[in-house]
Scaffold this motif. Structure first.
Motif, PDB file in Angstrom:
ATOM      1  N   THR A 111       0.817  -1.208   0.000  1.00  0.00           N
ATOM      2  CA  THR A 111       0.000   0.000   0.000  1.00  0.00           C
ATOM      3  C   THR A 111       0.856   1.266   0.000  1.00  0.00           C
ATOM      4  O   THR A 111       0.359   2.350  -0.291  1.00  0.00           O
ATOM      5  N   THR A 112       2.125   1.135   0.346  1.00  0.00           N
ATOM      6  CA  THR A 112       3.030   2.281   0.276  1.00  0.00           C
ATOM      7  C   THR A 112       3.282   2.677  -1.168  1.00  0.00           C
ATOM      8  O   THR A 112       3.365   3.867  -1.499  1.00  0.00           O
ATOM      9  N   TYR A 113       3.379   1.689  -2.045  1.00  0.00           N
ATOM     10  CA  TYR A 113       3.687   1.933  -3.452  1.00  0.00           C
ATOM     11  C   TYR A 113       2.435   2.107  -4.305  1.00  0.00           C
ATOM     12  O   TYR A 113       2.470   2.771  -5.342  1.00  0.00           O
ATOM     13  N   ILE A 114       1.336   1.490  -3.883  1.00  0.00           N
ATOM     14  CA  ILE A 114       0.087   1.576  -4.637  1.00  0.00           C
ATOM     15  C   ILE A 114      -0.968   2.171  -3.710  1.00  0.00           C
ATOM     16  O   ILE A 114      -1.660   1.462  -2.994  1.00  0.00           O
ATOM     17  N   ALA A 115      -1.086   3.498  -3.712  1.00  0.00           N
ATOM     18  CA  ALA A 115      -2.023   4.170  -2.816  1.00  0.00           C
ATOM     19  C   ALA A 115      -3.214   4.758  -3.558  1.00  0.00           C
ATOM     20  O   ALA A 115      -4.265   4.982  -2.967  1.00  0.00           O
ATOM     21  N   THR A 138     -10.995  -5.191  -6.867  1.00  0.00           N
ATOM     22  CA  THR A 138     -10.396  -6.413  -6.331  1.00  0.00           C
ATOM     23  C   THR A 138      -8.981  -6.148  -5.837  1.00  0.00           C
ATOM     24  O   THR A 138      -8.577  -6.659  -4.785  1.00  0.00           O
ATOM     25  N   LEU A 139      -8.229  -5.355  -6.574  1.00  0.00           N
ATOM     26  CA  LEU A 139      -6.860  -5.046  -6.168  1.00  0.00           C
ATOM     27  C   LEU A 139      -6.842  -4.241  -4.877  1.00  0.00           C
ATOM     28  O   LEU A 139      -6.075  -4.539  -3.951  1.00  0.00           O
ATOM     29  N   LEU A 140      -7.681  -3.218  -4.782  1.00  0.00           N
ATOM     30  CA  LEU A 140      -7.725  -2.383  -3.579  1.00  0.00           C
ATOM     31  C   LEU A 140      -8.109  -3.202  -2.346  1.00  0.00           C
ATOM     32  O   LEU A 140      -7.544  -3.016  -1.264  1.00  0.00           O
ATOM     33  N   ASN A 141      -9.065  -4.094  -2.507  1.00  0.00           N
ATOM     34  CA  ASN A 141      -9.515  -4.903  -1.373  1.00  0.00           C
ATOM     35  C   ASN A 141      -8.440  -5.866  -0.882  1.00  0.00           C
ATOM     36  O   ASN A 141      -8.394  -6.214   0.305  1.00  0.00           O
ATOM     37  N   GLN A 142      -7.568  -6.296  -1.795  1.00  0.00           N
ATOM     38  CA  GLN A 142      -6.559  -7.292  -1.424  1.00  0.00           C
ATOM     39  C   GLN A 142      -5.215  -6.694  -1.035  1.00  0.00           C
ATOM     40  O   GLN A 142      -4.387  -7.382  -0.424  1.00  0.00           O
ATOM     41  N   LEU A 143      -4.984  -5.437  -1.373  1.00  0.00           N
ATOM     42  CA  LEU A 143      -3.679  -4.823  -1.107  1.00  0.00           C
ATOM     43  C   LEU A 143      -3.203  -4.983   0.344  1.00  0.00           C
ATOM     44  O   LEU A 143      -2.049  -5.363   0.573  1.00  0.00           O
ATOM     45  N   LYS A 216      -7.074 -13.709  -5.206  1.00  0.00           N
ATOM     46  CA  LYS A 216      -7.896 -13.611  -6.411  1.00  0.00           C
ATOM     47  C   LYS A 216      -7.155 -12.826  -7.489  1.00  0.00           C
ATOM     48  O   LYS A 216      -6.355 -11.939  -7.192  1.00  0.00           O
ATOM     49  N   SER A 217      -7.456 -13.148  -8.716  1.00  0.00           N
ATOM     50  CA  SER A 217      -6.839 -12.434  -9.833  1.00  0.00           C
ATOM     51  C   SER A 217      -7.298 -10.985  -9.844  1.00  0.00           C
ATOM     52  O   SER A 217      -8.476 -10.680  -9.603  1.00  0.00           O
TER      53      SER A 217
END
Length: 225
Positions: A111-115, A138-143, A216-217
């Motif tokens: 989450t530091t790199y993808i905020a 899906t990406l945000l929920n799994q980060l 999940k993908s």
């Protein structure tokens, strides 16, 4: 850095108030900045470049320039030396900031790199990748729950280049995620690659590579018309 410059400004003001002859403010600023110039010893600590000032080059330059003008060197000398010793103030602020930065922006947290994913999109960077798009939700929920795994670059290379059908080359990370941004103030930029199955995320920074796996993908295949 703001704190360091505030301390410099404080001591500059104190010197100025005690002087009988008041130099112009813009000249004080120039002399102080020139005083910062020094011969420094550099070394790396926690992936950050640390500079330790040794020789006051700026002070010597100012002395050679001002000594020929009657009384000028005596007026500006405190500011020149303040500029040189400010190097140690910046050194202290850097050493103090390193652990604080690590706590606020942990380098092993995706989450530091993808905020921010507002402008995120997926591009295919290898022919083996199918046309796909990023599933932002899906990406945000799994980060926050991504599992970090070791980067086995040798095995990945062998799987891609050696242990393959000679008629087909399969790239492990055929997708790149663009348009994202890291946490504000972190300054930690990275290249983000998505694995073919959509579950592997490779973060490539200037200093290291971090590999994470999702349950999940995070990609959706685009139906061909």
């Amino acid at each position: 850095m703001v704190l360091a410059w505030s301390v410099i400004a404080f001591f500059t003001y104190r010197i100025y108030k005690k002087q009988m002859v008041k130099p112009k403010i813009w000249k004080i600023l120039i002399v102080t900045v020139v005083g910062l110039f020094s011969f420094s010893i550099n070394w790396k600590m926690f992936n950050a470049l640390i500079e330790f000032a040794v020789l006051p080059l700026g002070v010597w330059i100012l002395y050679l320039f001002l000594r020929r003008k009657n009384g000028r060197w005596q007026v500006y000398r405190p500011y020149a030396w303040l500029g040189f010793f400010a190097n140690y103030l910046f050194l202290a602020s850097t050493l103090l900031a390193l652990p604080i930065h690590e706590v606020i922006y942990p380098k092993d947290d995706p989450t530091t790199y993808i905020a921010n994913l507002d402008d995120a999109s997926l591009i295919t960077i290898h022919p083996s990748g199918k046309e796909a798009s990023i599933d932002k939700e899906t990406l945000l929920n799994q980060l926050p729950t991504l599992d970090q795994e070791d980067v086995d670059s040798i095995q990945w290379y062998e799987d891609t280049v050696i242990d393959i059908d000679l008629n087909e080359i399969n790239e492990r990370f055929p997708y790149q995620l663009i348009g994202t941004s890291p946490k504000w103030g972190s300054g930690l930029l990275s290249m983000i690659y998505i694995e073919a199955d959509g579950k592997g995320i490779l973060l490539s920074t200037t200093n290291e590579q971090l590999y994470f796996r999702a349950e999940k993908s995070v990609i959706e295949e685009v139906e061909q018309k």
